[in-house]
Write a protein that holds these residues in place. Structure first.
Motif, PDB file in Angstrom:
ATOM      1  N   LYS A   3      81.371  43.788  25.028  1.00  0.00           N
ATOM      2  CA  LYS A   3      80.312  44.169  24.099  1.00  0.00           C
ATOM      3  C   LYS A   3      80.892  44.396  22.700  1.00  0.00           C
ATOM      4  N   LEU A   4      82.002  45.130  22.630  1.00  0.00           N
ATOM      5  CA  LEU A   4      82.624  45.404  21.338  1.00  0.00           C
ATOM      6  C   LEU A   4      83.181  44.127  20.722  1.00  0.00           C
ATOM      7  N   ALA A   5      83.728  43.239  21.567  1.00  0.00           N
ATOM      8  CA  ALA A   5      84.235  41.958  21.060  1.00  0.00           C
ATOM      9  C   ALA A   5      83.109  41.130  20.473  1.00  0.00           C
ATOM     10  N   GLY A   6      81.938  41.185  21.121  1.00  0.00           N
ATOM     11  CA  GLY A   6      80.776  40.464  20.605  1.00  0.00           C
ATOM     12  C   GLY A   6      80.313  41.014  19.263  1.00  0.00           C
ATOM     13  N   THR A  89      71.819  47.061  22.845  1.00  0.00           N
ATOM     14  CA  THR A  89      72.270  47.821  24.013  1.00  0.00           C
ATOM     15  C   THR A  89      73.442  48.738  23.658  1.00  0.00           C
ATOM     16  N   SER A  90      73.990  48.564  22.470  1.00  0.00           N
ATOM     17  CA  SER A  90      75.095  49.419  22.005  1.00  0.00           C
ATOM     18  C   SER A  90      74.540  50.594  21.217  1.00  0.00           C
ATOM     19  N   SER A  91      75.257  51.701  21.242  1.00  0.00           N
ATOM     20  CA  SER A  91      74.842  52.864  20.467  1.00  0.00           C
ATOM     21  C   SER A  91      75.116  52.623  18.989  1.00  0.00           C
ATOM     22  N   ILE A  92      74.453  53.382  18.139  1.00  0.00           N
ATOM     23  CA  ILE A  92      74.670  53.251  16.705  1.00  0.00           C
ATOM     24  C   ILE A  92      76.101  53.640  16.354  1.00  0.00           C
ATOM     25  N   THR A  93      76.670  54.567  17.098  1.00  0.00           N
ATOM     26  CA  THR A  93      78.072  54.935  16.880  1.00  0.00           C
ATOM     27  C   THR A  93      78.977  53.731  17.097  1.00  0.00           C
ATOM     28  N   GLN A  94      78.720  52.941  18.152  1.00  0.00           N
ATOM     29  CA  GLN A  94      79.507  51.742  18.402  1.00  0.00           C
ATOM     30  C   GLN A  94      79.266  50.687  17.338  1.00  0.00           C
ATOM     31  N   LEU A  95      78.006  50.502  16.947  1.00  0.00           N
ATOM     32  CA  LEU A  95      77.668  49.496  15.945  1.00  0.00           C
ATOM     33  C   LEU A  95      78.343  49.792  14.610  1.00  0.00           C
ATOM     34  N   VAL A  96      78.273  51.042  14.195  1.00  0.00           N
ATOM     35  CA  VAL A  96      78.880  51.431  12.917  1.00  0.00           C
ATOM     36  C   VAL A  96      80.399  51.451  13.043  1.00  0.00           C
ATOM     37  N   GLY A  97      80.901  51.904  14.193  1.00  0.00           N
ATOM     38  CA  GLY A  97      82.346  51.950  14.396  1.00  0.00           C
ATOM     39  C   GLY A  97      82.990  50.577  14.267  1.00  0.00           C
ATOM     40  N   VAL A  98      82.326  49.546  14.790  1.00  0.00           N
ATOM     41  CA  VAL A  98      82.846  48.185  14.676  1.00  0.00           C
ATOM     42  C   VAL A  98      82.879  47.748  13.211  1.00  0.00           C
TER      43      VAL A  98
END
Length: 259
Positions: A3-6, A89-98
């Motif tokens: 997911k993070l790689a995507g 499906t990802s949290s906003i924390t993950q989206l912004v973190g990337v």
């Protein structure tokens, strides 16, 4: 991890041009312009390598602002299309973190290139082996990336503040946000320079004078480098504060976006 790689691949597709354009513009300013000045400007007495070094340092300085602009552009892209976050499906924390990680990686690559160019321009002024050059390069890039990480987290926090205020007072929110930013930075600076700050956080000292032995040495010593000690308590505190600010900023941003 997939997911993070995507998410990272999406950032690369959308904003890789920023990195390439920044590197191209930096090369033009640090290498091509000094060459053109030396060739076509009569009476210019500054040596080419010194001019190139000065312009390369300017490129490194401007690179910090350029990285911030790229991060803002990335955030604006998603904020304009809120469905990207609402239905992800990802949290906003993950989206912004990337986005933060992508900007920092690009910033590190940018600085790696131009600090190498700067060091090459002044290679005749220093005595150093390959290990000393590599260490100084990694330290320079690492310190810049750490400071840029702090800057992006602060920017994220004040972006959430701006969006919250914009909901209440409209376009004048930018004035309130800028005022709050400079006031907070001034207050933080005064606190870090105070005796109270030193008494609380300046503990477990690690001297850094030994680093001088492993770094390049100037042939003609005209500048005395001062290696301030590292305080473990202070560094741990700063890391915890930045992580907390990132979590607060992303949660605040999530609340604003989902409003």
């Amino acid at each position: 991890m997939k997911k993070l790689a995507g998410l990272f691949k999406k950032e690369w597709v959308l904003f890789k041009t920023w990195l390439f354009v920044g590197i191209f513009a930096g090369i033009m300013l640090s290498l091509v312009i000094p060459y053109l000045i030396e060739r076509f400007v009569d009476g210019f007495t500054l040596p080419k390598n010194q001019l190139s070094f000065a312009l390369t340092m300017l490129v490194v300085l401007l690179g910090g602002f350029y990285s911030v602009l790229q991060f803002i552009a990335s955030m604006r892209h998603d904020l304009k299309i809120k469905e990207i976050w609402l239905h992800s499906t990802s949290s906003i924390t993950q989206l912004v973190g990337v986005k933060v990680i992508f900007s920092l990686i690009g910033y590190a690559i940018f600085n790696l290139i131009f600090i190498m160019i700067a060091m090459y321009n002044v290679k005749d002024e220093f005595v150093a082996n390959f290990g000393q050059i590599l260490l100084s390069l990694l330290l320079s890039v690492g310190i810049l990336v750490i400071f840029q990480w702090m800057m992006l987290v602060l920017l994220l926090l004040f972006l959430a503040f701006y969006l919250q205020m914009k909901h209440f007072i409209g376009r004048f929110a930018i004035i309130i946000m800028m005022g709050a930013f400079f006031f907070s930075m001034n207050l933080w600076y005064k606190f870090t320079e105070s005796q109270l700050y030193a008494s609380i956080f300046h503990h477990i000292e690690i001297p850094l004078d030994w680093l001088a032995h492993y770094l390049p040495k100037a042939k003609v010593s005209t500048i005395e480098f001062i290696y301030n000690p590292l305080y473990v308590v202070e560094e741990v505190m700063m890391t915890i504060v930045i992580v907390i600010l990132f979590i607060v900023a992303t949660k605040w941003l999530e609340k604003v976006v989902l409003r």
